[in-house]
Design a protein around this motif. Structure first.
Motif, PDB file in Angstrom:
ATOM      1  N   LEU A 236       0.829  -1.201   0.000  1.00 31.62           N
ATOM      2  CA  LEU A 236       0.000   0.000   0.000  1.00 31.62           C
ATOM      3  C   LEU A 236       0.868   1.258   0.000  1.00 31.62           C
ATOM      4  CD1 LEU A 236      -2.873   1.066   0.047  1.00 31.62           C
ATOM      5  CD2 LEU A 236      -2.857   0.874   2.535  1.00 31.62           C
ATOM      6  N   LYS A 385      -4.698  -1.145  -5.028  1.00 29.52           N
ATOM      7  CA  LYS A 385      -4.895  -0.374  -3.795  1.00 29.52           C
ATOM      8  C   LYS A 385      -6.184  -0.794  -3.107  1.00 29.52           C
ATOM      9  CE  LYS A 385      -4.897   4.364  -2.000  1.00 29.52           C
ATOM     10  NZ  LYS A 385      -4.858   5.818  -2.363  1.00 29.52           N
ATOM     11  N   ALA A 386      -7.259  -0.967  -3.882  1.00 24.43           N
ATOM     12  CA  ALA A 386      -8.521  -1.445  -3.302  1.00 24.43           C
ATOM     13  C   ALA A 386      -8.335  -2.819  -2.667  1.00 24.43           C
ATOM     14  CB  ALA A 386      -9.593  -1.500  -4.391  1.00 24.43           C
ATOM     15  N   GLU A 387      -7.592  -3.681  -3.350  1.00 23.01           N
ATOM     16  CA  GLU A 387      -7.325  -5.030  -2.851  1.00 23.01           C
ATOM     17  C   GLU A 387      -6.548  -4.988  -1.538  1.00 23.01           C
ATOM     18  OE1 GLU A 387      -4.848  -8.964  -4.438  1.00 23.01           O
ATOM     19  OE2 GLU A 387      -5.314  -7.306  -5.803  1.00 23.01           O
ATOM     20  N   LYS A 389      -6.322  -2.411   0.595  1.00 23.54           N
ATOM     21  CA  LYS A 389      -7.132  -1.798   1.644  1.00 23.54           C
ATOM     22  C   LYS A 389      -8.160  -2.783   2.189  1.00 23.54           C
ATOM     23  CE  LYS A 389      -8.466   2.533   1.137  1.00 23.54           C
ATOM     24  NZ  LYS A 389      -8.976   3.788   0.520  1.00 23.54           N
ATOM     25  N   ASN A 390      -8.775  -3.531   1.290  1.00 21.77           N
ATOM     26  CA  ASN A 390      -9.765  -4.507   1.745  1.00 21.77           C
ATOM     27  C   ASN A 390      -9.111  -5.571   2.621  1.00 21.77           C
ATOM     28  OD1 ASN A 390     -12.527  -5.561   1.648  1.00 21.77           O
ATOM     29  ND2 ASN A 390     -11.647  -7.256   0.487  1.00 21.77           N
ATOM     30  N   ASP A 395     -11.707   0.620   3.872  1.00 21.51           N
ATOM     31  CA  ASP A 395     -12.790   0.753   2.898  1.00 21.51           C
ATOM     32  C   ASP A 395     -12.211   0.994   1.494  1.00 21.51           C
ATOM     33  OD1 ASP A 395     -15.041   1.333   1.440  1.00 21.51           O
ATOM     34  OD2 ASP A 395     -15.759   2.936   2.756  1.00 21.51           O
ATOM     35  N   PRO A 396     -12.478   0.105   0.516  1.00 22.17           N
ATOM     36  CA  PRO A 396     -11.944   0.284  -0.841  1.00 22.17           C
ATOM     37  C   PRO A 396     -12.883   1.045  -1.781  1.00 22.17           C
ATOM     38  CG  PRO A 396     -12.952  -1.878  -0.676  1.00 22.17           C
ATOM     39  CD  PRO A 396     -13.156  -1.200   0.672  1.00 22.17           C
ATOM     40  N   GLU A 399     -11.500   3.827  -4.505  1.00 16.87           N
ATOM     41  CA  GLU A 399     -10.730   3.332  -5.646  1.00 16.87           C
ATOM     42  C   GLU A 399     -11.624   2.606  -6.654  1.00 16.87           C
ATOM     43  OE1 GLU A 399      -8.294   4.575  -2.555  1.00 16.87           O
ATOM     44  OE2 GLU A 399      -9.770   2.961  -2.409  1.00 16.87           O
ATOM     45  N   ASN A 419     -19.463  -0.660   0.065  1.00 20.90           N
ATOM     46  CA  ASN A 419     -18.637  -1.507   0.920  1.00 20.90           C
ATOM     47  C   ASN A 419     -19.513  -2.430   1.771  1.00 20.90           C
ATOM     48  OD1 ASN A 419     -16.364  -2.464   2.313  1.00 20.90           O
ATOM     49  ND2 ASN A 419     -16.520  -0.846   3.863  1.00 20.90           N
ATOM     50  N   ASN A 425     -16.344  -7.949  -0.960  1.00 22.79           N
ATOM     51  CA  ASN A 425     -15.524  -6.914  -1.586  1.00 22.79           C
ATOM     52  C   ASN A 425     -14.459  -7.525  -2.491  1.00 22.79           C
ATOM     53  OD1 ASN A 425     -16.980  -5.026  -0.154  1.00 22.79           O
ATOM     54  ND2 ASN A 425     -15.338  -4.516   1.279  1.00 22.79           N
ATOM     55  N   ILE A 429     -13.803  -6.801  -6.395  1.00 20.25           N
ATOM     56  CA  ILE A 429     -12.521  -6.293  -6.897  1.00 20.25           C
ATOM     57  C   ILE A 429     -11.979  -7.208  -7.984  1.00 20.25           C
ATOM     58  CG2 ILE A 429     -10.111  -5.846  -6.275  1.00 20.25           C
ATOM     59  CD1 ILE A 429     -11.234  -5.081  -3.426  1.00 20.25           C
TER      60      ILE A 429
END
Length: 489
Positions: A236, A385-387, A389-390, A395-396, A399, A419, A425, A429
């Motif tokens: 990250l 980044k979403a991956e 964060k999740n 919270d993704p 992104e 979310n 999630n 993603i």
């Protein structure tokens, strides 16, 4: 770097080309190593040779390793041209697909640079550091590609220019040991590549590109090699540094892949192809229509206009299982593939489908598949980044919705991400990565990283988990007696 001189290619390759039959790589040119590594020009020529070999790998093999075994491709209306062994997951100890020798050739190029460049006098120390940074990044990338494909590997960190039995007969290091070397090389590369700006063109390693590689490496080790939250946090942080560079999503999805718009603001690193250059044609040739198999009863003028000049192998095509997951209001759909229908007895029937993302350019009335091979772009980084964060219970939403706003345009409000929980999630993603990154050589490795390959690839149903790795070719095993076949084969 757009390497335009064929003469330069031949000089570089003549010195650095080596036997692909073994990792015991020796120059075939009469130019000796002692007489070559003298000047800054020698180092630059060697670096050009390294990128030439990267381009050669990305013309087909890199795509096959990264996506060929996924659910994306299947048969078209012609013979399969041998690609069915990948999408049917029919690999075995005898039929193994491309082996790792071409990647070890790249490792060899990098090793030569790492060994010899420090001893060369440069007029500008920054240029010297740049070459070393690119060499370390390339070696890290090459081992990352190979380890994702085969797991444990012989770890060769010195040029193999002799017949030392300890090097030729080297055993495999574990995947964790290989990843430690990858991470070490990335950190060394970043000490040399200190400029956050992109070089002219985005066809060479830059600091943002190495940070993108670092993010993917640490996501992989965090999720699959017991690195856990610590490694994902490092991923990250690398992503956040990429975002400090001049990258952004283009407003129009299809513009990202336009041959007239290469090296645009969304691209972080790509390998270049140009008309009239060696190895300019890529695997995408086999994903487009040709005149011989084009339907005579096609009456849709809009489809004809969209297809334009034909000229392709027409052997492999996007599967219905993937095409049908796209909604019709997803603007990425028609920019990624085109479905061709014919009218027969008054009934509209599906004929075939072609790749629209990488269909090259028309030169003198003929289609050439010269699209750059994209290794990293900003949308990929946003979804990583979403991956991350999740995974870290963050919270993704931001992104994912950045990606969806562009993907759906006026219909975005019907596709807003909300979310929920980590499992759901992750599923969202992974599907978003399919829609966004299709044909970019990512899908198989995405499925591995999300632990979904056996579940989502029909031809993997019932196969042992060991077969997520590729088999090692008999040629390699015979030439490398210290290497053992991967389990499951």
């Amino acid at each position: 770097m757009k390497i335009k001189s064929i003469i330069k290619y031949m000089l570089v390759v003549g010195f650095f080309s080596t036997s692909c039959n073994k990792m015991d790589l020796e120059p075939i040119s009469t130019i000796s190593e002692k007489s070559f590594w003298k000047s800054e020009n020698d180092a630059t020529g060697a670096l050009n040779g390294l990128y030439f070999h990267m381009r050669s790998v990305s013309s087909q093999n890199l795509y096959l390793w990264g996506e060929g075994r996924s659910e994306i491709l299947g048969s078209s209306i012609t013979a399969s041209q041998g690609y069915d062994i990948y999408y049917n997951n029919a690999l075995n100890a005898t039929v193994t697909g491309p082996n790792w020798q071409s990647m070890y050739l790249i490792v060899h190029d990098a090793n030569l640079l790492i060994k010899n460049v420090p001893n060369i006098q440069f007029t500008n120390e920054k240029n010297k550091n740049s070459i070393l940074g690119q060499a370390y990044a390339t070696r890290a990338w090459a081992y990352f590609v190979m380890s994702k494909t085969w797991g444990g590997l012989p770890l060769v960190l010195e040029p193999t220019t002799g017949n030392d039995p300890e090097r030729v007969n080297q055993k495999k290091s574990t995947q964790i040991e290989v990843f430690k070397s990858i991470k070490d090389d990335i950190e060394i590369s970043l000490t040399y590549l200190t400029d956050a700006e992109f070089p002219q063109g985005k066809n060479v390693w830059s600091r943002p590109a190495v940070q993108a590689l670092k993010a993917e490496v640490y996501l992989w080790s965090g999720k699959l090699l017991q690195g856990g939250e610590n490694d994902v946090r490092i991923a990250l942080a690398a992503i956040q540094e990429v975002e400090l560079s001049k990258v952004d999503l283009l407003p129009n999805f299809s513009d990202v892949f336009s041959p007239s718009n290469e090296n645009n603001q969304e691209i972080i690193f790509s390998l270049s192809y140009n008309s009239l250059e060696p190895t300019r044609s890529t695997i995408f040739n086999w994903m487009y229509a040709n005149d011989g198999y084009f339907p005579a009863n096609l009456t849709d003028s809009e489809t004809k206009l969209a297809l334009g000049v034909l000229g392709g192998g027409y052997g492999i095509a996007p599967t219905a299982i993937v095409r049908n997951q796209f909604t019709t209001d997803d603007l990425r759909r028609n920019a990624t593939f085109l479905e061709i229908y014919v009218t027969q007895d008054g009934i509209k029937k599906f004929h075939s489908s072609v790749n629209m993302k990488f269909r090259g350019v028309v030169v003198n009335g003929a289609r050439e598949y010269t699209n750059d091979y994209i290794l990293f772009r900003y949308a990929d980084i946003l979804l990583m980044k979403a991956e991350a964060k999740n995974y870290l219970n963050q919270d993704p939403t931001e992104e994912i919705n950045l990606i969806r706003k562009r993907a759906y345009g006026a219909a975005y409000q019907d596709h807003v991400f909300v979310n929920t929980n980590k499992v759901q999630n992750d599923a969202e993603i992974l599907k978003e990565r399919l829609f966004e990154m299709m044909f970019e050589g990512k899908r198989w490795w995405d499925l591995i990283r999300f632990n979904k390959a056996i579940e989502l690839v029909p031809s993997m149903k019932g196969k042992p988990v060991e077969q997520l790795l590729w088999p090692i070719s008999q040629e390699t095993l015979s030439l490398e007696p210290g290497v053992e076949q991967n389990p499951g084969y």
